[in-house]
Enzyme design. Structure first.
Site, PDB file in Angstrom:
ATOM      1  N   HIS A  30     108.795 106.811  23.361  1.00 51.68           N
ATOM      2  CA  HIS A  30     110.179 106.468  23.031  1.00 51.68           C
ATOM      3  C   HIS A  30     110.645 107.026  21.695  1.00 51.68           C
ATOM      4  CE1 HIS A  30     109.993 103.813  26.430  1.00 51.68           C
ATOM      5  NE2 HIS A  30     109.064 103.050  25.877  1.00 51.68           N
ATOM      6  N   HIS A  65     111.714 102.358  30.770  1.00 49.02           N
ATOM      7  CA  HIS A  65     110.404 102.549  31.405  1.00 49.02           C
ATOM      8  C   HIS A  65     110.570 102.838  32.894  1.00 49.02           C
ATOM      9  CE1 HIS A  65     109.644  99.654  28.026  1.00 49.02           C
ATOM     10  NE2 HIS A  65     108.857 100.654  27.710  1.00 49.02           N
TER      11      HIS A  65
END
Length: 330
Positions: free
Chosen positions: A57, A217
Site C-alpha cells: 500500500h 485488498h
C-alpha cells in the site's frame, strides 16, 4: 506474473532492505527485525505515534514514518497484518516518555494484534491509546465497521502535528479523532492486482468493467458495471460522501485524490478537476487539494476521493511541514 523481484516469498524483506539502504539517515529497524520500522532519531518527551499494516500500500503505513508525522510502523507481509510482537517491539523502540498512540486501519487482524500489544505494553508501564481509521463510506453503513483507507492521511497529519507541538497523549488522540470525525472516502477499481506470493490476480473485472467501492485488498464493492467518465465518477462519489457527511455552502474542506497504484497522474488531475467543478457549483470552499498516491493497492488501477472538513485548527495542522522518505510537505 511480471514483477521486478527475487523470490516471491522474500518480497517484503527485500523491499525493506532497499528502503533502509537508500534512506538510512531517516529510518532504521530494531533488534535485527527488518519489519520493525522506525524513525532514525526520536525526540525525548514527545508522544510517539505507531501505525502498522500489510505491505502493498505504499506510501500508506510505513511511508508516513518521519519528521512531523509518525514514529514507527510494524510491517506485515503483502496484505497481511503485522504480529503483536512486532508492534510491541516498535513501541518499545519509539516510546519517548510521553506515551504512544496506536493509529492504524480498521481491519480485524490489525485490531487484534494492536490490542494484544497494548496489553503487553501495560505490563511494561508504557501508556498507550488506540484509534482506527474508518473512512471508507461504501464499506458499511455503520462507521464502526468501515475500512480505513486513504483518508487516514488526514489523521496522520493532525496527530503528527499535535505530537510535534509536544501535546499530551490525550491531546494527540483528540487531534486524530477530530480528523477521523471529519473525513470520508469513496474508492473505485478498474483492474485487479497480483500478490507476489500468490502469483495471480486477486479478483477479475471485464475489459470495460469497473468496481465501485472495491477495497484496497480486493474486498467486494457495491456495484460492478461499465467504466464511467471522470465527471460521472466524481458526481457519484461526491453524492455518497456528502450524504454521509453533509458540508454546507461556505464551509471548507481539503480534498485528496488518491491513485491506487497504476493510475497515471494525468488521470488523477482529470478526476480532481471534475471534483472541483462540482464543489464550486455547491459553493463548498476547497482549502487544499492533494493529488497523487497516498494509499495504493500494488498495481491496481483506480482511485479514491477523500474529503476532510476543516476549521482553523485543522488547517494549521494540515499545513505543517513534514518529511519522510516517501512524502515531503514544506
Amino acid at each position: 506474473m511480471k514483477k521486478i523481484i527475487n523470490a516471491p516469498e522474500n518480497y517484503t524483506d527485500d523491499m525493506l532492505k532497499g528502503i533502509y539502504t537508500a534512506h538510512g539517515d531517516q529510518v532504521k529497524y530494531t533488534d535485527d527485525n527488518l519489519r520493525c520500522y522506525c524513525k532514525a532519531k526520536k525526540t525525548e518527551g514527545k508522544v510517539a505515534i505507531v501505525t502498522g499494516g500489510g505491505t502493498g500500500h505504499l506510501p500508506l503505513f510505513l511511508g508516513y514514518v518521519g519528521e512531523g508525522l509518525l514514529d514507527g510502523c510494524a510491517v506485515g507481509s503483502v496484505f497481511q497484518s503485522p504480529s503483536a510482537e512486532q508492534i510491541y517491539n516498535v513501541t518499545k523502540e519509539v516510546e519517548a516518555g510521553a506515551g504512544v498512540l496506536y493509529l492504524y486501519g480498521n481491519y480485524t487482524g490489525d485490531t487484534m494484534n494492536f490490542d494484544m500489544s497494548a496489553e503487553m505494553c501495560e505490563m511494561d508501564d508504557i501508556e498507550t491509546r488506540s484509534i482506527v481509521g474508518a473512512d471508507d463510506v461504501n464499506s458499511g453503513e455503520d462507521p464502526a465497521v468501515r475500512r480505513g483507507v486513504a483518508g487516514i492521511f488526514f489523521m496522520y497529519k493532525c496527530a503528527g502535528a499535535k505530537a510535534a507541538e509536544m501535546g499530551t497523549l490525550d491531546e494527540v488522540l483528540a487531534a486524530a479523532q477530530k480528523a477521523k470525525d471529519n473525513t470520508r472516502t469513496v474508492g473505485f477499481a478498474l483492474t485487479p492486482c497480483i500478490i507476489p506470493e500468490v502469483g495471480h490476480s486477486n479478483f477479475t473485472l471485464g475489459e470495460n468493467e469497473m468496481a465501485m467501492g472495491m477495497g484496497i485488498h480486493g474486498e467486494p464493492g457495491i456495484w460492478n458495471g461499465p467504466v464511467k467518465t471522470a465527471d460521472e465518477l466524481a458526481s457519484e462519489s461526491l453524492g455518497t460522501l456528502l450524504k454521509d457527511m453533509p458540508v454546507g455552502e461556505g464551509e471548507e474542506i481539503c480534498v485528496l485524490i488518491n491513485g491506487l497504484g497504476a493510475t497515471s497522474i494525468e488521470e488523477l488531475y482529470i478526476l480532481s478537476g471534475s471534483v472541483r467543478k462540482l464543489l464550486d457549483e455547491k459553493k463548498i470552499k476547497v482549502y487544499r487539494t492533494f493529488v497523487g498516491e497516498f494509499a495504493t493497492s500494488m498495481e491496481m488501477a483506480g482511485a479514491s476521493i477523500s474529503i476532510c472538513k476543516v476549521d482553523g485548527e485543522m488547517k494549521d495542522w494540515i499545513d505543517r511541514p513534514v518529511k519522510t522518505p516517501f512524502y515531503t510537505q514544506s
